[in-house]
Write an enzyme that holds these catalytic residues in place. Structure first.
Site: not given
Ligand code: GDP
Length: 441
Positions: A13, A16, A40-41, A224
């Site tokens: 999370d 990515k 979940g991206h 992940q």
């Molecule tokens: P992944 O599994 O690594 O792709 O992470 P997620 O998709 O779960 O991303 C984490 C959450 O943080 C998502 O809801 C994104 O839209 C949000 N997000 C990503 N980058 C940023 C950021 O720089 N700031 C904020 N506030 N939210 C972010």
């Protein structure tokens, strides 16, 4: 010619999805190489939110090719659902999405066993997403998994499904006292999927290697996070695949020599979903505050994520295992209202301070984080488009992380939208010598 891999350096999370979406501009083919519907991206484009579980985040760029590699545990129902969802949002899916014929299929018995085994563990449960990924990989390693290609040899498929379902039914009835599953129903269900999947299925190993030979640039997308990697994470509270860059070669069918650059994505603080050790977990008001400000609820399950301060010990371990070249710091904006920030620079256990991330599950919960404090900036960074516009304390925070990790931060993300990021030139020219940390008791 330069191919790269994007991995998370914490417990997943890290953001990515957004980073891959931005980097996709520079690549021709985006390949997902491990995990399954448990990932979940989230990508936000002009206010519209896209949550991708199986399909690479590059799909939002119609001119790019997206591949689900052989290392992915493919739930066909979820895949087809995701395709439909994207189409409804006018995302073009035509000759740009390929599914490996070698990918292992997730079956209903995997999901059922995932849930039953979790509830059976009681307090020791792993905190899986219940998507059947662990049991699917277990079958792969036990050499009874069923791959996508088998969907196209019906007699063979029928035999395999029957054998597996009969075996799982012995477990379901004998161990879990649960109603047995019907192999005939599962067989019919998967025959129907076979037809709908067919347009996407191909030999992706050949496809990706041919693309590389043809000087196309390939981006490998990790799901992940490194601390959930089956070998290098906080075992057994991990996922069942190699979420580090180490998984990209076997999960996509390319030589490790073809991965030229590793990007490590890390949040400006730390989160973890599910059970397992988390030395910098904040607890109390701060944790609740970070969770709400950062929207820290699972994209797959909606579960609240555990939150805490940035952990240099854990990220350094992850960066080492991955051989990270550059890091990308996300969610800096979530820390905007903090008066003081803490960075964990060591773990104290057995009366000493250690800088190494211990593998022992018995030890990790005893690790007491040793913190360094930094002043906060108390200003909104979400509109900052260059490093010069970031408050001085925010720049200092980023620089301090670079210094402690011995790694360049080349991009900072300050909001969920595609446009909310800053490319920065690092102050780190080459990796500095690791300094020992002096702790004043
Ligand atoms: P992944 O599994 O690594 O792709 O992470 P997620 O998709 O779960 O991303 C984490 C959450 O943080 C998502 O809801 C994104 O839209 C949000 N997000 C990503 N980058 C940023 C950021 O720089 N700031 C904020 N506030 N939210 C972010």
């Amino acid at each position: 010619m330069s191919n790269a891999c994007v991995v998370g350096l914490q417990w997943g999370d890290e953001g990515k999805g957004k980073v891959i979406d931005i980097l996709t501009d520079e690549y021709d083919v985006i390949v997902r190489y491990q995990g399954g519907g448990n990932a979940g991206h989230t990508v936000v484009v002009s206010g519209e939110k896209f949550v991708l579980h199986l399909i690479p985040s590059g799909i939002l760029h119609p001119e790019k090719k997206c591949v689900i590699g052989n290392g992915v545990a493919l739930d066909p129902a979820l895949f087809l659902e995701e395709v439909e969802e994207l189409r409804k949002k006018d995302v073009s899916i035509k000759d740009n999405l390929f599914v490996s014929d070698r990918a292992h299929l997730v079956f209903p018995y995997h999901k059922l066993l995932d849930a039953l085994s979790e509830s059976d563990k009681g307090q020791d449960r792993i905190g899986t997403t219940g998507r059947g990924i662990g049991p699917c990989y277990a079958d792969k390693m036990a050499r009874i998994g069923i791959r996508v290609i088998e969907l196209y040899h019906l007699e063979h498929l029928k035999r395999q499904i029957r054998r597996n379902v009969e075996e799982k039914n012995r477990l379901l009835q004998g161990l879990y006292d649960t109603a047995p599953l019907s192999w005939e129903e599962i067989y019919e269900e998967y025959v129907a999927y076979a037809k709908r999947l067919e347009p996407y299925v191909c030999d992706t190993v050949e496809y990706v290697n041919e693309a590389i030979k043809g000087s196309k640039r390939v981006l490998f997308e990790g799901a992940q996070g490194s601390l959930l990697d089956v070998d290098f994470g906080t075992y057994p509270f991990i996922t069942s695949s190699n979420a580090t860059a180490c998984g990209a070669a076997p999960g996509a069918g390319v030589s490790p020599k073809q991965i030229h650059k590793i990007y490590g994505v890390m949040k400006a603080y730390t989160t973890r979903v599910g059970s397992g050790p988390f030395p910098t977990e904040a607890g109390g008001v701060l944790e609740e505050h970070l969770r709400l400000r950062g929207g820290e609820f699972g994209a797959t399950t909606g579960r609240p994520r555990r939150c805490g301060w940035f952990d240099v010990v854990a990220v350094r371990h992850a960066a080492t295992v991955n051989g990270v070249d550059e890091t990308i710091l996300t969610k800096l904006d979530v820390l905007d209202d903090q008066e003081t920030l803490k960075i964990c620079v060591g773990y104290k256990y057995n009366g000493k301070v250690h800088e190494r991330f211990p593998p022992d599950l018995a030890l990790l919960p005893q690790c007491e984080p040793v913190y360094e404090e930094r002043p906060g900036w108390r200003q909104d960074t979400s509109c900052c488009t260059s490093i010069h516009k970031l408050p001085g304390e925010a720049v200092n925070y980023v620089r301090r992380l670079e210094e402690l990790l011995g790694l360049k931060v080349t991009m900072v993300s300050v909001g969920p939208d595609r446009r909310q990021f800053i490319r920065i030139r690092s102050t780190i020219q080459k990796k500095p010598q690791r300094r020992r940390i002096t702790i004043h008791e």
